[in-house]
Design an enzyme around this catalytic site. Structure first.
Site, PDB file in Angstrom:
ATOM      1  N   GLU A   1      -0.110  -1.549  -7.955  1.00  0.00           N
ATOM      2  CA  GLU A   1       0.966  -0.853  -8.528  1.00  0.00           C
ATOM      3  C   GLU A   1       1.532  -1.535  -9.643  1.00  0.00           C
ATOM      4  O   GLU A   1       1.872  -0.775 -10.829  1.00  0.00           O
ATOM      5  CB  GLU A   1       2.171  -0.720  -7.569  1.00  0.00           C
ATOM      6  CG  GLU A   1       1.723   0.192  -6.238  1.00  0.00           C
ATOM      7  CD  GLU A   1       1.244  -0.474  -5.107  1.00  0.00           C
ATOM      8  OE1 GLU A   1       0.901   0.142  -4.179  1.00  0.00           O
ATOM      9  OE2 GLU A   1       0.664  -1.721  -5.271  1.00  0.00           O
TER      10      GLU A   1
ATOM     11  N   PHE B   1       9.234   1.125   8.868  1.00  0.00           N
ATOM     12  CA  PHE B   1       7.769   0.686   8.423  1.00  0.00           C
ATOM     13  C   PHE B   1       7.884   0.858   6.851  1.00  0.00           C
ATOM     14  O   PHE B   1       7.997   1.922   6.545  1.00  0.00           O
ATOM     15  CB  PHE B   1       6.666   1.242   8.913  1.00  0.00           C
ATOM     16  CG  PHE B   1       5.168   0.907   8.427  1.00  0.00           C
ATOM     17  CD1 PHE B   1       4.713  -0.462   8.598  1.00  0.00           C
ATOM     18  CD2 PHE B   1       4.792   1.735   7.746  1.00  0.00           C
ATOM     19  CE1 PHE B   1       3.567  -0.849   7.997  1.00  0.00           C
ATOM     20  CE2 PHE B   1       3.332   1.517   7.208  1.00  0.00           C
ATOM     21  CZ  PHE B   1       2.819   0.272   7.370  1.00  0.00           C
ATOM     22  N   GLN B   2       7.462  -0.329   6.244  1.00  0.00           N
ATOM     23  CA  GLN B   2       7.380  -0.140   4.789  1.00  0.00           C
ATOM     24  C   GLN B   2       8.641   0.238   4.057  1.00  0.00           C
ATOM     25  O   GLN B   2       8.658   1.024   2.811  1.00  0.00           O
ATOM     26  CB  GLN B   2       6.182   0.722   4.224  1.00  0.00           C
ATOM     27  CG  GLN B   2       5.045   0.181   4.557  1.00  0.00           C
ATOM     28  CD  GLN B   2       3.900   0.712   3.754  1.00  0.00           C
ATOM     29  OE1 GLN B   2       3.731   1.860   3.258  1.00  0.00           O
ATOM     30  NE2 GLN B   2       2.637   0.194   3.411  1.00  0.00           N
TER      31      GLN B   2
ATOM     32  N   LYS C   1      11.051  10.280   1.990  1.00  0.00           N
ATOM     33  CA  LYS C   1       9.885  11.156   2.411  1.00  0.00           C
ATOM     34  C   LYS C   1      10.238  12.526   2.917  1.00  0.00           C
ATOM     35  O   LYS C   1       9.498  13.505   2.540  1.00  0.00           O
ATOM     36  CB  LYS C   1       9.131  10.293   3.612  1.00  0.00           C
ATOM     37  CG  LYS C   1       7.876  11.170   3.980  1.00  0.00           C
ATOM     38  CD  LYS C   1       7.075  10.357   5.054  1.00  0.00           C
ATOM     39  CE  LYS C   1       5.892  11.068   5.305  1.00  0.00           C
ATOM     40  NZ  LYS C   1       4.953  10.207   6.587  1.00  0.00           N
TER      41      LYS C   1
ATOM     42  N   MET D   1      -1.043 -22.324 -23.185  1.00  0.00           N
ATOM     43  CA  MET D   1       0.277 -22.393 -23.748  1.00  0.00           C
ATOM     44  C   MET D   1       0.808 -23.523 -22.873  1.00  0.00           C
ATOM     45  O   MET D   1       1.581 -24.576 -23.408  1.00  0.00           O
ATOM     46  CB  MET D   1       1.004 -21.264 -23.897  1.00  0.00           C
ATOM     47  CG  MET D   1       2.339 -21.477 -24.623  1.00  0.00           C
ATOM     48  SD  MET D   1       1.953 -21.900 -26.446  1.00  0.00           S
ATOM     49  CE  MET D   1       1.814 -20.225 -27.135  1.00  0.00           C
TER      50      MET D   1
END
Length: 579
Positions: free
Chosen positions: A49, A111-112, A161, A483
């Site tokens: 993602e 969940f999630q 959802k 760096m």
């Protein structure tokens, strides 16, 4: 027309002119992916993602249109927080759609589930939690308006959802076309105050040592042409910050290049010695100012920015102008013309001669490779620059390679330099380049990356090859977090703590080939140009070149962190300037 929420979401995106989205499906957003099959919108399936967010950023930077990403709830949403913050820092217009658990389950640790709007509140321009399907057309309409007007930035829309699931009664709605925005308190100001413009014009005409300090707001407001006309009218030299490379042509006689911590001596010192800074779309970032109290100590300040919150934030402005940069610069041109234009300017020949002397005495330099020695990264970038079209889009990761690319490339066109400026996100280059190529398939796109950055997001080359979005990647492989190593060498008595990466693990050539790329490993200076030319001829898949560069090479000039810009450190081969 009766639709479900998923259909309404796709229809709303289509109404906004969205042609491509970057995303990864998951449980909470899954119902929205079904109507995507019937949509005109192209979906690019990413491998992580974070890649979706950076691709959307690269697309937005290259095209000027808002980038769009779609991810699921929980870890999908948290994985895109870094791109959201990156876009917020660099004022990149994004609309990110996240799935959420069903509305009734919010707050139950389902969940999630995570508090996506809470997590992202501080790294978005605005965010929405949709509570009713009937809101969707208006919310998407508002999201694009907010993302693209005023100071651009990312907007997140979190959708439970049940709102997009056709099997749920909460998903039903009657379609309508939004015809306006009801956003109390959101009134971006674009036109400048005439009195402030007049005051600025007076200061400009009278200044003996002025410098135009141009930032990313030039590109965001499509003001590159206006800036060129203004600079030529008043004959004032221009510095282009890391976020405005290409916003003023490098080959123009008035261009001084990049200022700041790794800016060139002429750009840095001209600002220090200026009696007037005409600050256009820049925010006095600490990487430009160095020690703020010692920055441009004798300069009066004109500060133009579309975000009023930036005015007086770091440095008090003698004249503050809250306005869109293009509108503000065009107003300045009119105001200066009304006072006599070029003829009304103070004699600045001595100032120009002083700057020309600095440019001659303190150019960017490096020690070329001897036969058999490791490649110099500056040489690789010069060869890349000279072997590619003038309008090539260059995307950089973060670190030494980013600074060398900004220093040694010549940017003569706007929107050809894409990088992570404010947040400094390692792993930015590869996905951003894919997004840029998706938005500008007519352009050659090169990602200039470091070996440390490349290891963070290289998997998105699978996306590039699967989706037929071929990019070219130059890895400047010095086997270190370069760096960090430079700072440890210069400021930590060469105590190298956790910076060694190994030049051969992973095998970058083998890894790239496993992801479907053409790949090369280059160690000899004589091989550099032929490898680049071969890469430029390949258009049916992505190309990765592993350039084995000198591990000891450092980025100069350099202003040590927290020091004054007067303490600029030059390349060891150059004589220090008089103090």
């Amino acid at each position: 027309m009766n639709l479900n929420g998923g259909q309404a979401l796709m229809r709303s995106l289509e109404r906004q002119g969205v042609e491509i989205v970057f995303g990864l499906p998951g449980g909470a957003i899954l119902p929205a992916y079904d109507p995507l099959i019937d949509s005109t919108i192209r979906h690019v399936l990413v491998r992580h993602e974070q890649g979706a967010g950076h691709m959307a950023q690269g697309y937005a930077q290259a095209t000027g249109r808002p980038g769009v990403a779609i991810v699921t709830s929980g870890p999908g949403a948290t994985n895109i927080v870094t791109p959201l913050c990156d876009a917020y820092m660099d004022s990149v217009p994004l609309v990110v759609i996240t799935g959420q658990v069903p509305y009734a389950a919010i707050g139950t640790d389902a969940f999630q589930e995570c508090d996506t709007t809470g997590i992202t509140m501080s790294v978005t321009k605005h965010n929405f939690l949709v509570s009713d399907a009937q809101e969707l057309p208006q919310v998407i309409h508002d999201a694009f308006h907010i993302a693209t007007t005023g100071r651009p930035g990312p907007v997140l829309v979190d959708i439970p959802k049940c709102i997009v699931d056709p099997r749920n009664p909460r998903s039903a709605l009657e379609w309508y076309e939004p015809d306006g925005h009801d956003l109390p308190g959101y009134r971006p100001r674009t036109e400048p105050d005439p009195a402030a413009v007049a005051a600025a014009a007076e200061l400009i005409c009278a200044a003996r040592r002025p410098v135009i300090y141009s930032g990313g707001g030039i590109l965001k407001s499509r003001a590159a042409d206006a800036l060129l006309r203004f600079a030529e009218l008043v004959q004032i030299p221009v510095v282009t910050t890391l976020m405005n490379r290409g916003g003023f042509p490098d080959d123009h006689p008035l261009c001084l290049g990049m200022p700041g911590m790794h800016g060139n001596y002429s750009a840095v010192t001209s600002m220090q010695r200026a009696d007037l800074l005409i600050t256009l779309g820049a925010r006095f970032d600490d990487r430009v100012t160095g020690k703020v109290g010692a920055f441009a100590p004798d300069a009066k300040i004109i500060h133009m920015d579309i975000d009023p919150a930036e005015l007086h934030k770091v440095r008090h402005a003698d004249v503050a102008i809250a306005a869109d940069c293009r509108a503000g610069i065009e107003a300045l041109i009119v105001a200066v013309d009304a006072r006599g234009g070029a003829e009304a300017q103070t004699d600045r020949r001595q100032w120009h001669e002083t700057i020309a002397d600095w440019q001659q005495r303190y150019p960017l330099v490096y020690e070329p490779s001897e036969p058999g020695e490791a490649l110099k990264p500056q040489f690789v970038l010069e060869q890349l620059r000279d072997a590619t079209p003038d309008d090539t889009v260059v995307c950089a990761g973060v670190g030494q390679h980013q600074m060398w690319a900004s220093q040694y490339w010549r940017f003569n066109h706007p929107y050809t330099w894409i990088n992570s400026g404010g947040l400094g996100t390692m792993g930015y280059a590869v996905p951003a380049a894919i997004g840029a190529k998706a938005g500008r398939p007519d352009r050659m796109v090169w990602a200039v990356d470091g070996d440390g950055c490349f290891q963070m997001t290289a998997q998105e080359l699978v996306t590039a090859n699967t989706e037929r979005i071929p990019i070219k990647v130059a890895i400047l492989n010095n086997a270190y977090l370069g760096m960090v190593r430079q700072w440890q060498e210069m400021f930590y008595d060469e105590r190298y703590s956790e910076v060694y990466l190994s030049p051969d693990l992973p095998d970058y050539k083998g890894w790239a080939e496993a992801m479907g790329c053409e790949a090369m490993r280059i160690e000899n200076p004589t091989e550099v140009r032929p490898a680049i030319e071969k890469a430029n001829e390949i258009d049916d898949r992505s190309v990765v070149i592993d350039f084995r560069i000198d591990t000891q090479e450092k980025v100069f000039p350099m202003v040590p962190a927290g020091a004054s810009n007067d303490d600029i450190v030059l390349d060891p081969s150059q004589q220090p300037p008089p103090r």
